[in-house]
Design a protein around this motif. Structure first.
Motif, PDB file in Angstrom:
ATOM      1  N   HIS A 278       0.856  -1.190   0.000  1.00 10.45           N
ATOM      2  CA  HIS A 278       0.000   0.000   0.000  1.00 10.45           C
ATOM      3  C   HIS A 278       0.889   1.236   0.000  1.00 10.45           C
ATOM      4  CE1 HIS A 278       0.754  -0.880   4.246  1.00 10.45           C
ATOM      5  NE2 HIS A 278       0.206   0.231   4.652  1.00 10.45           N
TER       6      HIS A 278
ATOM      7  N   ASP B  63       5.828   4.131   5.339  1.00 12.15           N
ATOM      8  CA  ASP B  63       6.820   3.130   5.738  1.00 12.15           C
ATOM      9  C   ASP B  63       6.879   1.954   4.758  1.00 12.15           C
ATOM     10  OD1 ASP B  63       4.221   2.786   6.754  1.00 12.15           O
ATOM     11  OD2 ASP B  63       4.876   1.471   8.373  1.00 12.15           O
ATOM     12  N   HIS B  64       6.013   1.974   3.741  1.00 10.01           N
ATOM     13  CA  HIS B  64       5.956   0.857   2.783  1.00 10.01           C
ATOM     14  C   HIS B  64       6.372   1.252   1.369  1.00 10.01           C
ATOM     15  CE1 HIS B  64       3.642  -1.680   5.679  1.00 10.01           C
ATOM     16  NE2 HIS B  64       3.346  -0.482   6.146  1.00 10.01           N
TER      17      HIS B  64
ATOM     18  N   ASP C 290      -0.070  -4.749   6.256  1.00  7.20           N
ATOM     19  CA  ASP C 290      -0.716  -4.186   7.453  1.00  7.20           C
ATOM     20  C   ASP C 290      -2.166  -4.653   7.573  1.00  7.20           C
ATOM     21  OD1 ASP C 290       1.656  -2.896   7.850  1.00  7.20           O
ATOM     22  OD2 ASP C 290       0.867  -0.853   7.689  1.00  7.20           O
TER      23      ASP C 290
ATOM     24  N   HIS D 159       4.362  -5.415  10.775  1.00  2.00           N
ATOM     25  CA  HIS D 159       4.625  -4.911  12.123  1.00  2.00           C
ATOM     26  C   HIS D 159       4.217  -5.987  13.124  1.00  2.00           C
ATOM     27  CE1 HIS D 159       4.894  -0.947  10.170  1.00  2.00           C
ATOM     28  NE2 HIS D 159       3.735  -1.228   9.586  1.00  2.00           N
TER      29      HIS D 159
HETATM   30 ZN    ZN Z   1       2.793   0.104   8.059  1.00  2.00          ZN
END
Ligand code: ZN
Length: 309
Positions: A75, A79-80, A179, A216
């Motif tokens: 996505h 952070d991705h 996520d 995570h």
């Molecule tokens: Zn994330």
């Protein structure tokens, strides 16, 4: 683009999954995967900067001698996908197709995401080289990549955000959840939709994965998907009974403060129910718990039916 690899990125020790999947971590931020097939080296997510992505590439460099690189974005969250510039075609050091959902493409071209990046760059020098690079291959509803020895299926799993896909490797029954699942709690931000989130968790559970690795929270199994569903159900039931017993005033969940304490389901208890010691969980998840309560409470207030597994 050529950048200095970020030394904070470490490879995660393999505790029993197929060694063709390599896992890399920025501590307290994200875990990303590299899937090494006969044909491709597939980078699943690019972390939060080209420097971080470069550290991952450096670790698998020899494998690229006789395999083509491919990039997947689960996505568009920072952070991705903020390391995408390392793979930009044709300008970068390692040009590669970037595959993601159509909605991820839309987000990475949007004014909102550009404004958000500009704001973060004013305060964080480590993000100086980040540019939003949208996918070059956009998939409307999932796709299958034939790696030769392994198949890689991209499965739409909206909920955390609308543009999300998870990565499933049926031959080894390994799910890279992105996520769409998280330990200790699924993360509900402004763009989250809980009903859709649950639907995606159900869909992933139907795959009967042997190993589930989210971005995570670390390596797990099908149990993570079940615990995430239980968490939403537990919140829903707790909120409904608090409203019945105490007649909470309208909009109570918009208040500042610890909503977990307020409804009798504090962070520590919630973490313990997920099988972890609260001392081992970063404070980030306190606010995450608050946000999840707010999201579920808003749904209850709107007259939606009780959540189910
Ligand atoms: Zn994330």
């Amino acid at each position: 683009m050529s950048v200095t690899p970020d030394p904070t990125v470490v490879e995660i020790v393999n505790r029993g999954w197929d060694p063709r999947v390599r896992m890399f971590r920025v501590p307290n931020e994200i875990d990303t995967a590299v899937i090494v097939t006969d044909r491709y080296v597939v980078f699943v997510d690019t972390m939060s900067s080209p420097e971080q992505a470069a550290a991952v590439v450096e670790s698998v460099e020899p494998l690229l001698a006789d395999r083509a690189p491919l990039v997947i974005n689960t996505h568009a969250d920072w952070d991705h996908a903020w390391g995408n510039a390392l793979f930009e075609t044709p300008a970068s050091a390692l040009p590669a197709p970037i595959i993601a959902s159509r909605e991820t493409g839309k987000r990475l071209r949007s004014r909102e995401e550009h404004d958000y990046l500009a704001k973060r760059q004013q305060q964080e020098p480590a993000l100086a080289n980040v540019r939003l690079v949208p996918p070059t291959i956009e998939i409307p509803s999932g796709c299958t990549i034939d790696g030769g020895d392994m198949t890689i299926e991209l499965i739409p799993t909206p909920g955390h955000v609308g543009d999300h896909v998870s990565v499933w490797i049926p031959e080894i029954r390994l799910l890279l959840a992105g996520d769409a699942a998280e330990h200790p709690f699924p993360y509900c931000g402004e763009q989250s939709n809980i009903d859709v989130f649950l639907q995606s968790l159900r869909r992933l559970r139907e795959l009967r994965p042997a190993i589930v690795i989210p971005c995570h929270g670390g390596q797990s199994n099908e149990g993570l998907l079940i615990r995430n569903m239980q968490y939403f159900n537990r919140l829903d039931a707790t909120i409904r009974s608090a409203q019945l017993q105490r007649g909470l005033e309208p909009g109570w969940y918009d208040k500042e403060g610890d909503l977990g304490e307020f409804i009798g389901f504090p962070f520590e208890l919630a973490v313990r129910e997920q099988g972890s010691d609260p001392a081992s969980i970063t404070d980030f998840y306190r606010s995450s718990h608050n946000k999840a309560i707010r999201a579920v409470a808003a749904r209850v207030a709107a007259g939606e039916p009780p959540l189910t597994m």
